[in-house]
Design a protein around this motif. Structure first.
Motif, PDB file in Angstrom:
ATOM      1  N   VAL A  73      16.753   2.490  -6.771  1.00 42.37           N
ATOM      2  CA  VAL A  73      15.365   2.919  -6.308  1.00 42.37           C
ATOM      3  C   VAL A  73      15.469   3.605  -4.989  1.00 42.37           C
ATOM      4  CG1 VAL A  73      13.086   2.077  -5.927  1.00 42.37           C
ATOM      5  CG2 VAL A  73      14.369   1.148  -7.788  1.00 42.37           C
ATOM      6  N   VAL A  74      14.807   4.756  -4.916  1.00 45.31           N
ATOM      7  CA  VAL A  74      14.748   5.128  -3.388  1.00 45.31           C
ATOM      8  C   VAL A  74      13.115   5.884  -3.416  1.00 45.31           C
ATOM      9  CG1 VAL A  74      15.239   7.488  -2.563  1.00 45.31           C
ATOM     10  CG2 VAL A  74      16.853   6.514  -3.995  1.00 45.31           C
ATOM     11  N   GLN A  75      12.803   5.261  -2.248  1.00 47.20           N
ATOM     12  CA  GLN A  75      11.318   5.675  -1.834  1.00 47.20           C
ATOM     13  C   GLN A  75      11.401   6.652  -0.627  1.00 47.20           C
ATOM     14  OE1 GLN A  75      10.630   1.646  -0.586  1.00 47.20           O
ATOM     15  NE2 GLN A  75       9.609   1.230  -2.568  1.00 47.20           N
ATOM     16  N   ILE A  76      10.154   7.624  -0.486  1.00 47.82           N
ATOM     17  CA  ILE A  76       9.825   8.266   0.575  1.00 47.82           C
ATOM     18  C   ILE A  76       8.723   7.239   1.314  1.00 47.82           C
ATOM     19  CG2 ILE A  76       8.986  10.452   1.723  1.00 47.82           C
ATOM     20  CD1 ILE A  76      10.551  11.724  -0.417  1.00 47.82           C
ATOM     21  N   VAL A  77       8.908   6.854   2.340  1.00 50.26           N
ATOM     22  CA  VAL A  77       7.894   5.981   3.154  1.00 50.26           C
ATOM     23  C   VAL A  77       7.589   6.616   4.360  1.00 50.26           C
ATOM     24  CG1 VAL A  77       7.872   3.789   4.328  1.00 50.26           C
ATOM     25  CG2 VAL A  77       9.393   4.092   2.497  1.00 50.26           C
ATOM     26  N   TYR A  78       6.058   6.863   4.478  1.00 46.71           N
ATOM     27  CA  TYR A  78       5.562   7.113   5.857  1.00 46.71           C
ATOM     28  C   TYR A  78       5.329   5.729   6.748  1.00 46.71           C
ATOM     29  CZ  TYR A  78       1.553   8.082   8.807  1.00 46.71           C
ATOM     30  OH  TYR A  78       0.724   8.173   9.840  1.00 46.71           O
ATOM     31  N   ARG A  79       5.609   5.988   7.847  1.00 46.67           N
ATOM     32  CA  ARG A  79       5.669   5.021   8.857  1.00 46.67           C
ATOM     33  C   ARG A  79       5.193   5.524  10.172  1.00 46.67           C
ATOM     34  NH1 ARG A  79      11.464   3.233   8.428  1.00 46.67           N
ATOM     35  NH2 ARG A  79      11.003   2.393   6.663  1.00 46.67           N
ATOM     36  N   ASN A  80       4.281   4.493  10.971  1.00 47.11           N
ATOM     37  CA  ASN A  80       3.881   4.879  12.189  1.00 47.11           C
ATOM     38  C   ASN A  80       4.771   3.850  12.992  1.00 47.11           C
ATOM     39  OD1 ASN A  80       1.820   6.695  12.107  1.00 47.11           O
ATOM     40  ND2 ASN A  80       0.105   5.203  11.772  1.00 47.11           N
ATOM     41  N   GLY A  81       5.333   4.213  14.239  1.00 43.96           N
ATOM     42  CA  GLY A  81       5.862   3.470  15.105  1.00 43.96           C
ATOM     43  C   GLY A  81       7.326   3.134  14.553  1.00 43.96           C
ATOM     44  N   GLY A  82       7.798   2.156  15.037  1.00 48.40           N
ATOM     45  CA  GLY A  82       9.040   1.958  14.491  1.00 48.40           C
ATOM     46  C   GLY A  82      10.208   2.663  15.196  1.00 48.40           C
ATOM     47  N   LEU A 121      13.529   8.422   4.098  1.00 47.01           N
ATOM     48  CA  LEU A 121      14.161   8.080   2.804  1.00 47.01           C
ATOM     49  C   LEU A 121      14.822   6.741   2.916  1.00 47.01           C
ATOM     50  CD1 LEU A 121      14.621   9.620   0.235  1.00 47.01           C
ATOM     51  CD2 LEU A 121      16.945  10.227   1.035  1.00 47.01           C
ATOM     52  N   HIS A 122      14.157   5.897   1.900  1.00 48.55           N
ATOM     53  CA  HIS A 122      14.278   4.276   2.004  1.00 48.55           C
ATOM     54  C   HIS A 122      14.908   3.901   0.872  1.00 48.55           C
ATOM     55  CE1 HIS A 122      13.931   0.152   3.130  1.00 48.55           C
ATOM     56  NE2 HIS A 122      12.944   0.146   1.912  1.00 48.55           N
ATOM     57  N   HIS A 123      16.118   3.024   0.956  1.00 47.45           N
ATOM     58  CA  HIS A 123      16.667   2.413  -0.161  1.00 47.45           C
ATOM     59  C   HIS A 123      16.375   0.906  -0.118  1.00 47.45           C
ATOM     60  CE1 HIS A 123      18.988   6.012  -1.112  1.00 47.45           C
ATOM     61  NE2 HIS A 123      18.995   6.213   0.205  1.00 47.45           N
ATOM     62  N   PRO A 124      15.404   0.329  -1.107  1.00 49.64           N
ATOM     63  CA  PRO A 124      14.699  -0.810  -0.965  1.00 49.64           C
ATOM     64  C   PRO A 124      15.794  -1.866  -1.157  1.00 49.64           C
ATOM     65  CG  PRO A 124      13.531   0.426  -1.996  1.00 49.64           C
ATOM     66  CD  PRO A 124      14.544   1.251  -1.970  1.00 49.64           C
ATOM     67  N   SER A 125      17.069  -1.517  -1.539  1.00 52.76           N
ATOM     68  CA  SER A 125      18.038  -2.598  -2.031  1.00 52.76           C
ATOM     69  C   SER A 125      19.043  -2.877  -0.662  1.00 52.76           C
ATOM     70  CB  SER A 125      19.088  -1.939  -3.151  1.00 52.76           C
ATOM     71  OG  SER A 125      19.758  -0.622  -2.582  1.00 52.76           O
ATOM     72  N   HIS A 126      18.746  -1.844   0.285  1.00 50.54           N
ATOM     73  CA  HIS A 126      19.374  -2.219   1.559  1.00 50.54           C
ATOM     74  C   HIS A 126      18.448  -3.110   2.579  1.00 50.54           C
ATOM     75  CE1 HIS A 126      21.553   2.239   1.337  1.00 50.54           C
ATOM     76  NE2 HIS A 126      22.055   1.285   0.356  1.00 50.54           N
ATOM     77  N   ASP A 127      19.111  -4.009   3.316  1.00 54.21           N
ATOM     78  CA  ASP A 127      18.439  -5.041   4.075  1.00 54.21           C
ATOM     79  C   ASP A 127      17.458  -4.680   5.216  1.00 54.21           C
ATOM     80  OD1 ASP A 127      19.603  -6.848   2.195  1.00 54.21           O
ATOM     81  OD2 ASP A 127      21.152  -7.514   3.340  1.00 54.21           O
ATOM     82  N   SER A 128      18.041  -3.429   5.799  1.00 57.09           N
ATOM     83  CA  SER A 128      17.222  -3.141   6.897  1.00 57.09           C
ATOM     84  C   SER A 128      16.616  -1.847   6.809  1.00 57.09           C
ATOM     85  CB  SER A 128      18.074  -3.443   8.140  1.00 57.09           C
ATOM     86  OG  SER A 128      18.876  -2.316   8.077  1.00 57.09           O
TER      87      SER A 128
END
Length: 193
Positions: A73-82, A121-128
Motif C-alpha cells: 500500500v502506498v499513500q500520498i499524505v498531506y501533512r502540516n508541521g513535522g 509518499l508514505h508506505h504504511p508498512s514502514h514503521d516511521s
C-alpha cells in the motif's frame, strides 16, 4: 511573478480518495476539521542536517491510497508541521527546475514561515515517517491575525497532473481559515515555473 487573491470560486477536487470542500464553501463557513491539532515547528540541527520539527502533533490527511503490483500500500499524505528536510526541499526544487538557493536561506525561510505543509509518499508498512519521501510543499507567511501569503507551491513532476497542487493549496487555505486568517493570497510565477 504575480500575487493574486485566492477567490471564492468553486474548485472541485480531482482526487479519488478524498473529496475536499471548495474554497467558496470554506470561505463562507470557515469550516473546521474535527479535532485536528495544527502543528507549529522549530529548526533542529543535527550535524550537517537541519530540519523543522513539530512542537505539537501533526495535522495529517491521506489524499490518495493505492496498492502496487507487489501488493504494498502506498499513500500520498498531506501533512502540516513535522520534519521538513531543507536538502529534500532543494532536491524537489531541482526536479521542478527552480534555481538553487543557499541552504541556510532555505532553512531560515522554513523556520520563519507561519505554516509549512508537505505532500509525502508514505508506505504504511514502514514503521516511521523517516522513510517518507517529500513530493510537494507549500509555505505561508502571515501577520498572525488578518493576512497570509502562500509561497513556494511545488509538486514533484512525477506526481503532477493529479490535482495534488490544488489539494495542497486547498488544505493550506483550510488551515489558515481555521486560524481565523481570512485575507489569503497566493504568490506564484505566471508561467507555473
Amino acid at each position: 511573478m504575480t500575487c493574486q487573491r485566492l477567490s471564492s470560486q468553486p474548485c472541485q477536487s480531482v482526487l479519488t480518495q478524498a473529496r475536499l470542500p471548495t474554497l467558496s464553501r470554506l470561505s463562507r463557513h470557515k469550516h473546521r476539521l474535527g479535532n485536528r491539532i495544527v502543528s507549529t515547528a522549530h529548526v533542529v540541527q543535527n550535524g550537517d542536517k537541519t530540519t523543522l520539527e513539530a512542537s505539537r502533533p501533526q495535522d495529517e490527511l491521506v489524499l490518495v491510497e493505492h496498492s502496487t503490483d507487489a501488493g504494498d500500500v502506498v499513500q500520498i499524505v498531506y501533512r502540516n508541521g513535522g520534519l521538513v528536510d531543507a536538502n529534500a526541499l532543494e532536491s524537489l526544487c531541482d526536479k521542478v527546475g527552480w534555481p538553487r538557493r543557499p541552504l541556510t536561506k532555505v532553512q531560515t525561510a522554513l523556520a520563519n514561515s507561519f505554516l509549512t505543509s508537505g505532500l509525502y509518499l508514505h508506505h504504511p508498512s514502514h514503521d516511521s515517517q523517516k522513510s517518507d519521501q517529500l513530493i510537494g510543499l507549500a509555505r505561508a507567511t502571515s501577520d498572525h491575525v488578518f493576512n497570509a501569503t502562500i509561497w513556494d507551491v511545488l509538486v514533484d513532476p512525477a506526481y503532477q497532473g493529479q490535482g495534488l497542487g490544488k489539494a495542497l493549496v486547498e488544505q493550506m487555505v483550510r488551515t489558515l481559515l481555521q486560524r481565523d486568517i481570512t485575507n489569503i493570497t497566493l504568490f506564484a510565477d505566471a508561467n507555473g515555473a
